[in-house]
Design a protein around this motif. Structure first.
Motif, mmCIF file in Angstrom:
data_model
loop_
_atom_site.group_PDB
_atom_site.id
_atom_site.type_symbol
_atom_site.label_atom_id
_atom_site.label_comp_id
_atom_site.label_asym_id
_atom_site.label_seq_id
_atom_site.Cartn_x
_atom_site.Cartn_y
_atom_site.Cartn_z
ATOM 1 N N VAL A 1 0.887 -1.169 0.000
ATOM 2 C CA VAL A 1 0.000 0.000 0.000
ATOM 3 C C VAL A 1 0.919 1.211 0.000
ATOM 4 C CG1 VAL A 1 -1.753 1.319 1.249
ATOM 5 C CG2 VAL A 1 -1.815 -1.191 1.298
ATOM 6 N N HIS A 2 0.569 2.246 -0.748
ATOM 7 C CA HIS A 2 1.383 3.460 -0.786
ATOM 8 C C HIS A 2 0.808 4.484 0.184
ATOM 9 C CE1 HIS A 2 3.704 1.944 -4.103
ATOM 10 N NE2 HIS A 2 2.590 1.685 -4.778
ATOM 11 N N LEU A 3 1.666 4.967 1.067
ATOM 12 C CA LEU A 3 1.277 5.957 2.068
ATOM 13 C C LEU A 3 2.098 7.224 1.860
ATOM 14 C CD1 LEU A 3 -0.199 6.712 4.743
ATOM 15 C CD2 LEU A 3 1.732 5.669 5.954
ATOM 16 N N THR A 4 1.418 8.338 1.666
ATOM 17 C CA THR A 4 2.102 9.616 1.479
ATOM 18 C C THR A 4 1.504 10.645 2.433
ATOM 19 O OG1 THR A 4 0.559 10.223 -0.306
ATOM 20 C CG2 THR A 4 2.645 9.177 -0.942
ATOM 21 N N ALA B 1 -2.423 12.391 5.851
ATOM 22 C CA ALA B 1 -1.962 11.130 5.269
ATOM 23 C C ALA B 1 -2.901 10.671 4.161
ATOM 24 C CB ALA B 1 -1.880 10.054 6.352
ATOM 25 N N HIS B 2 -2.314 10.051 3.133
ATOM 26 C CA HIS B 2 -3.097 9.548 2.011
ATOM 27 C C HIS B 2 -2.616 8.132 1.680
ATOM 28 C CE1 HIS B 2 -4.426 13.703 1.325
ATOM 29 N NE2 HIS B 2 -3.162 14.023 1.533
ATOM 30 N N THR B 3 -3.554 7.233 1.459
ATOM 31 C CA THR B 3 -3.202 5.863 1.089
ATOM 32 C C THR B 3 -3.707 5.553 -0.307
ATOM 33 O OG1 THR B 3 -5.220 5.093 2.223
ATOM 34 C CG2 THR B 3 -3.140 4.956 3.443
ATOM 35 N N GLU B 4 -2.953 4.696 -0.988
ATOM 36 C CA GLU B 4 -3.311 4.300 -2.348
ATOM 37 C C GLU B 4 -2.963 2.827 -2.527
ATOM 38 O OE1 GLU B 4 -2.147 5.367 -7.001
ATOM 39 O OE2 GLU B 4 -1.265 6.485 -5.348
ATOM 40 N N SER B 5 -3.843 2.107 -3.153
ATOM 41 C CA SER B 5 -3.600 0.695 -3.425
ATOM 42 C C SER B 5 -2.300 0.506 -4.193
ATOM 43 C CB SER B 5 -4.764 0.109 -4.233
ATOM 44 O OG SER B 5 -4.445 -1.189 -4.709
ATOM 45 N N LEU C 1 -6.011 -2.271 1.339
ATOM 46 C CA LEU C 1 -6.729 -1.012 1.453
ATOM 47 C C LEU C 1 -8.211 -1.166 1.144
ATOM 48 C CD1 LEU C 1 -6.297 1.998 2.046
ATOM 49 C CD2 LEU C 1 -5.899 2.333 -0.404
ATOM 50 N N PHE D 1 -8.469 2.829 9.323
ATOM 51 C CA PHE D 1 -7.847 1.612 8.825
ATOM 52 C C PHE D 1 -8.007 0.534 9.890
ATOM 53 C CE2 PHE D 1 -4.804 -1.167 6.897
ATOM 54 C CZ PHE D 1 -4.690 -0.763 5.577
ATOM 55 N N TRP E 1 3.795 -2.766 5.583
ATOM 56 C CA TRP E 1 2.572 -3.336 5.024
ATOM 57 C C TRP E 1 2.648 -4.854 4.992
ATOM 58 C CZ3 TRP E 1 -1.287 -0.124 5.025
ATOM 59 C CH2 TRP E 1 -1.001 1.247 4.977
#
Length: 278
Positions: A30-33, A39-43, A62, A74, A107
């Protein structure tokens, strides 16, 4: 495994077992920025399609293994949902599961913890993840891999997780040790009262590989986390990095570690709950 950690494997171990039908390999990325909005998460599915360990399937934590309207943004999915999703990925109770990610390992440990939460202990983490695999000059596959569906039976172990009410009680209980897994600056900025700090980033080297247990032991001893008289509970911002600390503690012989799944997201949802700083 070439590691003193019983749940950590290296790329050679996995390379030697790629054709083993009892093995299931899972990309857990999972990409966390972070930015000014938080915070933002992306598959990680697209990253997976761009290159993965041969035979690995993708577990979309996610979207498929998370409840987004629970106590925190989450939260682990219900047992029946977890069992259905991993069964559709071809994972049964008879399989040894190898998890990895393409980021920094948290992850992969999140999925390791979620399997343990549902009663499946035969799960190992690929040390260094996809980067270590590629650095070793080993090939990757592209696109989607699929495996015939399997039957997975989930048997939840509630002692692996604690809720906010448990943590509230723990702040007044010296037999519970709350371990904040965030970096030291974040820990100083805000934390649950009574917490100690073991930053997940200090568990790995600059290549993303976990430091040896001999290196990790003093870090945990310094905060009392190896004291048999206390029960460790790990937390972070959203219950992800906390699993990396739980994983390391497992390697050091602590079989009684719980994760505060809601972590600070849940704790700070009520402005009346106390916070410590400094």
């Amino acid at each position: 495994m070439t590691s003193s950690h019983p749940r950590l494997v290296d790329v050679q171990w996995l390379k030697d077992r790629l054709d083993d039908p009892s093995i299931r390999i899972v990309d857990a990325t999972v990409h966390l920025t972070f930015d000014d909005d938080g915070a933002h998460t992306e598959s990680g599915r697209e990253t997976y399609r761009e290159g993965h360990v041969p035979g690995a399937v993708f577990a979309d934590q996610l979207t498929d293994l998370t409840v987004h309207d629970g106590e925190a943004p989450f939260e682990a999915a219900p047992s029946e949902q977890f069992a259905r999703v991993v069964g559709e990925l071809g994972i049964g109770n008879e399989h040894t599961v190898v998890v990895y990610d393409t980021v920094n390992g948290i992850w992969a440990t999140r999925l390791w913890w979620q399997f343990a939460f549902e009663g499946h202990e035969d799960v190992v983490v690929l040390d260094g993840g996809l980067k270590a695999w590629q650095d070793a000059g080993l090939p990757v596959e592209f696109g989607d891999a699929s495996t015939a569906p399997a039957s997975f039976r989930a048997e939840r172990h509630p002692e692996r997780s604690v809720a906010t009410a448990d943590v509230e009680a723990a702040t007044q209980d010296s037999s519970v040790l709350l371990i904040n897994s965030l970096d030291r600056e974040s820990f100083s900025g805000v934390r649950i009262p009574g917490s100690v700090n073991v930053p997940f980033s200090e568990l790995v080297d600059d290549q993303g590989r976990q430091r040896s247990l001999d290196e990790l032991r003093p870090l945990f001893e310094s905060v009392g986390a190896l004291d048999p008289e206390v029960a460790p509970v790990t937390y972070c911002g959203g219950g992800i990095a906390a699993t990396a600390v739980a994983f390391a503690l497992k390697g050091l012989g602590r079989d009684d570690v719980a994760v505060y799944d809601g972590s600070l997201n849940a704790w700070t949802a009520d402005p009346d709950r106390p916070l410590a700083q400094g």
